[in-house]
Scaffold this motif. Structure first.
Motif, PDB file in Angstrom:
ATOM      1  N   SER A   1       0.861  -1.226   0.151  1.00  0.00           N
ATOM      2  CA  SER A   1       0.011  -0.062  -0.154  1.00  0.00           C
ATOM      3  C   SER A   1       0.901   1.384  -0.045  1.00  0.00           C
ATOM      4  CB  SER A   1      -1.027  -0.145   1.268  1.00  0.00           C
ATOM      5  OG  SER A   1      -0.288  -0.423   2.363  1.00  0.00           O
TER       6      SER A   1
ATOM      7  N   THR B   1       2.186   1.611  -3.744  1.00  0.00           N
ATOM      8  CA  THR B   1       1.124   2.055  -4.595  1.00  0.00           C
ATOM      9  C   THR B   1       0.711   3.590  -4.602  1.00  0.00           C
ATOM     10  OG1 THR B   1      -0.574   1.308  -3.174  1.00  0.00           O
ATOM     11  CG2 THR B   1       0.033  -0.193  -5.061  1.00  0.00           C
TER      12      THR B   1
ATOM     13  N   ASP C   1      -2.158   2.982  -7.675  1.00  0.00           N
ATOM     14  CA  ASP C   1      -3.286   2.244  -6.849  1.00  0.00           C
ATOM     15  C   ASP C   1      -4.490   1.971  -7.885  1.00  0.00           C
ATOM     16  OD1 ASP C   1      -2.587   4.919  -6.582  1.00  0.00           O
ATOM     17  OD2 ASP C   1      -3.479   5.009  -4.489  1.00  0.00           O
TER      18      ASP C   1
ATOM     19  N   MET D   1      -3.942  -1.769  -9.577  1.00  0.00           N
ATOM     20  CA  MET D   1      -3.701  -2.893  -8.606  1.00  0.00           C
ATOM     21  C   MET D   1      -4.437  -4.182  -9.208  1.00  0.00           C
ATOM     22  SD  MET D   1      -1.861  -2.744  -6.143  1.00  0.00           S
ATOM     23  CE  MET D   1      -2.717  -3.783  -4.440  1.00  0.00           C
TER      24      MET D   1
END
Lengths: 527, 315
Positions: free
Chosen positions: A123, A126, A132, A135
């Motif tokens: 996390s 990203t 993000d 993903m």
């Protein structure tokens, strides 16, 4: 603080009779940003791989490499995996798994981290890299630029102290390459992670780098800050001099004094102090009225339910001209090349060709089907004389007995050019020809296309490489959203653009009217 | 996206689908069939929306009718003739019932598999599979990436050759085969060459170190525990009933759906030679459990919708 210390390093490949690295001495401090440049085959990659024991080539090594005061061979495999991150050239081949999140987790799984720890690191990565939204995607659906950022992120997730990158952007277009370097620079400046990088396109990295290491034939010629490198310009190989940023090249050519300008901003400031002596000589571009390729109101889409990739596009490419088609990714450039070459048919509109065509695709590996380079060439042409001439022209005469898969990326590019030349057609289309070419071969390639022109052939280049197109083409068109949005002779085209233009034009804008290349600027400035 | 039953742990999803698909294949009792059909149908529509109705009308319903007609017209066993076919054979009630039950089984299993495809994505499958065989999971993950990549390389090579080497007029049959072999061989070399780089990248990122873990994005939460307990309980009740002959039925030579017994009420429909006694106390328990099993995803989804709407209306 010294982080990596290389002393008297010699290296010879297992089956080779000469040293590939010869007496290398280099000290890298913690947090430094180092760019290593040099011709293809000068030992850059070999040097970088010595620093990563897991993938170091087999051979005889002497001298020492110290990492934080310890010999690099003493590091445990776990330590060297964690501390030294390595990003390779090809974006596609370094990715291992099918999903983006799994790719990020792969290295961390190998280190045996717990699920909670892996989740935290993913996390963080990203968020930092701004990926993000990717993903859940398949790795195969990413563009080359996104994929290379993913590769960088998945190496960074292991929290390395040193980041080593082997020509990470040679397969990317200049826009993606620039954003990759921006991220890299941010990692270096924000986190203090040491970066060692090999690169052809020095223009992009010169401003960011702390030191530039110039290598030739397994030796280090210079290791200095970008602006100090100017003082050593006489020892630099031709190749490096050609790949310097525009500001430095102009500065050296007119024998400037004082601090060497590196960036466009510094170049402008320096140029403002100079006297502009001569007006820019007019370019003499002769355009034939005869069209080699004539497209009229064409529309094209790949699938019935997709949107149009090309819509209502009309273009007239004069016979015997060197014509470049520029534009961003996904604008429809490659599709247009396929339409001209006849690989795809428009669903509406007319394509009129005045002669036969040959297309060099972006993925040049797609051209290779034989076992040796010689077979690749003789497959297209029986005449030994012509083969010898073409292979000398493209500098692959030393590689004739090798397998096309064993030669380097730059050499594959040359082989592809050789194959296209042997086809003997009237219209040549090159899709991203300069991708992965070093500066030296770019000059050769420029000569090749001007020779094609002198034989009355038409050359169409699909490219992102603004600097190359500005010097070597006559007519330019910008493709946007499936249509041509700007068109003109090279000077008109680039001097009308503000952002999408060459560095030399940005340096000299408002100071010298319509100068586009470094040579244009040099001609106008007094020595 | 991953709300409702979809959002539960892959193990819960897997256990559910294994149960309903196995029962769907084995049980031929009309009440059970009806429950499973309704459960699958409602959940399928919930997952797919309008596209689901279209698939049902254009594909599933015609197929159902086709299987029923073919089977009932071509089988002539049974004692209850409804009418005589032009060929002189009898069209029997028993064969119609058998055909309907068989066809329903096909439809039910198919619907559950459609739902399975929507719910158990490749990621979830890998989560379950990766726990059983970690190396196998990595190999599958790599294969899922490489196969499309090689296909793209094949078509790239094919296209590149097309607008390039071959002069016009050499487009014969033999030549096309030769070209195909050449392109295939080139794709294989490409794959092998690139695999070396992938191997280097794996080594550089520590593949082969001791103690590799397997990361998963799915976590086990307390609601998963609740649902899996419920699933086991319902399964127990269904199996309890089925092993006590609650799902007993025969369609040949005459239709018996649970024979007459001390429990429940027995109906006998004389015109159709049919014995019916489906609702014994154990049967009712088992069928209720089966109802809740088949409707579990729908109930969970609807409950979540209600909770969501209620929390919205509070704002």
């Amino acid at each position: 603080m010294e982080q990596i210390k290389i002393e008297d390093l010699n290296f010879r490949y297992a089956l080779s009779s000469s040293d590939c690295l010869n007496g290398i001495n280099l000290t890298v401090d913690k947090g430094e940003y180092i760019v290593i440049c040099g011709k293809s085959g000068c030992g850059k990659t070999t040097l970088l791989r010595q620093l990563k024991p897991a993938i170091a080539p087999k051979g005889k090594r002497s001298g020492s490499i110290l990492f934080c005061g310890r010999s690099i061979d003493e590091l445990s495999p776990r330590e060297s995996t964690e501390k030294i991150g390595f990003v390779m050239q090809s974006p596609e081949n370094q990715a291992v798994t099918d999903k983006v999140w799994h790719e990020l987790a792969f290295g961390l799984e190998n280190l045996g981290l717990s699920t909670a720890e892996i989740k935290l690191r993913i996390s963080e990565m990203t968020a930092y890299f701004g990926i993000d939204s990717l993903m859940d995607k398949n790795v195969n659906d990413l563009s080359g630029g996104q994929l290379q950022v993913l590769n960088l992120a998945s190496v960074m997730a292991m929290h390395p102290d040193v980041l080593i990158l082997d020509e990470p952007t040679s397969q990317l277009d200049p826009v993606a390459a620039q954003s990759f370097f921006d991220i890299l620079n941010r990692i270096n400046k924000d986190m203090g992670i040491t970066v060692m990088l090999t690169e052809h396109r020095l223009e992009n990295v010169f401003v960011d780098a702390d030191r530039i290491v110039v290598m030739d034939e397994g030796k280090i010629l210079a290791a200095d800050t970008p602006s100090d490198l100017g003082e050593k310009r006489d020892v630099l190989p031709e190749l490096v001099r050609l790949s310097l940023p525009a500001a430095m090249r102009i500065f050296f050519a007119v024998d400037g004094h004082g601090k060497t300008p590196v960036s466009v901003r510094e170049g402008r400031r320096w140029l403002e102090t100079k006297e502009i002596t001569a007006p820019l000589p007019e370019q003499n571009i002769q355009i034939s009225d005869d069209a080699a390729v004539k497209l009229k109101n064409i529309y094209f889409r790949y699938n019935k339910n997709d949107r149009d990739v090309i819509s209502n596009l009309s273009v007239n490419i004069p016979r015997g001209s060197i014509y470049s088609l520029l534009g961003s990714n996904g604008a429809g450039k490659t599709t247009l090349a396929k339409l001209i070459a006849g690989a795809e048919k428009p669903y509406c509109g007319k394509v009129k060709l005045n002669g036969s065509t040959a297309l060099m695709p972006q993925n040049v590996q797609a051209l290779f089907t034989e076992k040796t380079v010689r077979d690749e060439l003789s497959d297209l042409c029986r005449d030994e004389e012509i083969i010898r001439y073409v292979s000398e022209l493209t500098q692959i005469n030393g590689l004739l007995d090798k397998n096309p898969w064993d030669i380097s990326g730059g050499e594959q590019q040359r082989l592809a050019v050789a194959k296209v030349l042997l086809c003997d057609r009237d219209i040549y289309i090159f899709d991203e020809p300069t991708k992965g070419m070093d500066m030296e071969f770019k000059t050769v390639f420029a000569e090749i296309i001007s020779e094609l022109k002198s034989k009355g052939k038409t050359v169409i280049m699909i490219s992102h490489d603004i600097e190359f197109c500005a010097v070597n083409t006559e007519l330019c068109a910008l493709i946007f959203d499936g249509d041509i949005s700007a068109f003109g002779t090279v000077r008109d085209f680039f001097s009308n653009n503000h952002f999408y233009t060459t560095a030399a034009n940005r340096i000299s804008r408002d100071l010298i009217g319509r100068a586009v290349t470094c040579e244009d600027v040099i001609k106008c400035v007094k020595k | 996206m991953n709300s409702g039953f979809k959002g539960y742990n892959p193990y819960v999803n897997m256990l559910f689908f294994i149960s309903v698909i196995v029962y769907g294949m084995l049980i031929r009792h009309p009440v059970y069939l009806a429950l499973s059909l309704l459960g699958a149908f409602v959940y399928y529509l919930r997952l797919k929306g309008k596209a689901g109705i279209k698939t049902f009308l254009c594909f599933i319903l015609p197929m159902f009718l086709f299987v029923v007609l073919i089977n009932s017209f071509s089988n002539h066993y049974g004692v209850t003739a409804l009418f005589t076919l032009p060929s002189g054979n009898k069209f029997t009630f028993e064969s119609l019932m058998t055909a309907t039950a068989t066809s329903l089984i096909v439809v039910i299993v198919m619907l559950w598999f459609f739902c399975y495809n929507e719910v158990v994505t490749a990621d979830k499958f890998m989560h379950v599979f990766g726990k059983i065989l970690p190396v196998g999971a990595l190999v599958i993950s790599m294969a899922l990436r490489f196969i499309p990549m090689y296909r793209k390389q094949f078509s790239d090579t094919h296209n590149a050759q097309k607008c390039f080497g071959e002069p016009a007029g050499k487009d014969g049959y033999i030549n096309r085969i030769r070209n195909f072999v050449r392109v295939s061989a080139a794709t294989v070399s490409h794959a092998l060459e690139n695999a070396i780089q992938t191997a280097d990248s794996m080594k550089a990122r520590g593949y082969g170190l001791k103690g590799r873990t397997s990361y998963s994005r799915f976590r086990w939460t307390s609601r998963d525990t609740v649902i899996i307990c419920l699933l086991i309980l319902l399964n127990g009740a269904v199996i309890f009933g089925v092993t006590r002959d609650c799902a007993y039925c025969i369609y040949n030579p005459y239709v018996v759906i649970n024979p007459s017994a001390d429990f429940g009420t027995t109906f006998f429909i004389e015109d159709l030679n049919m014995t019916l006694n489906p609702f014994s106390p154990t049967g009712i328990i088992s069928m209720t459990a089966y109802f809740f099993l088949c409707f579990m995803p729908v109930i969970i989804d609807v409950k979540e919708d209600i909770r969501w709407n209620r929390s919205r209306s509070k704002i």
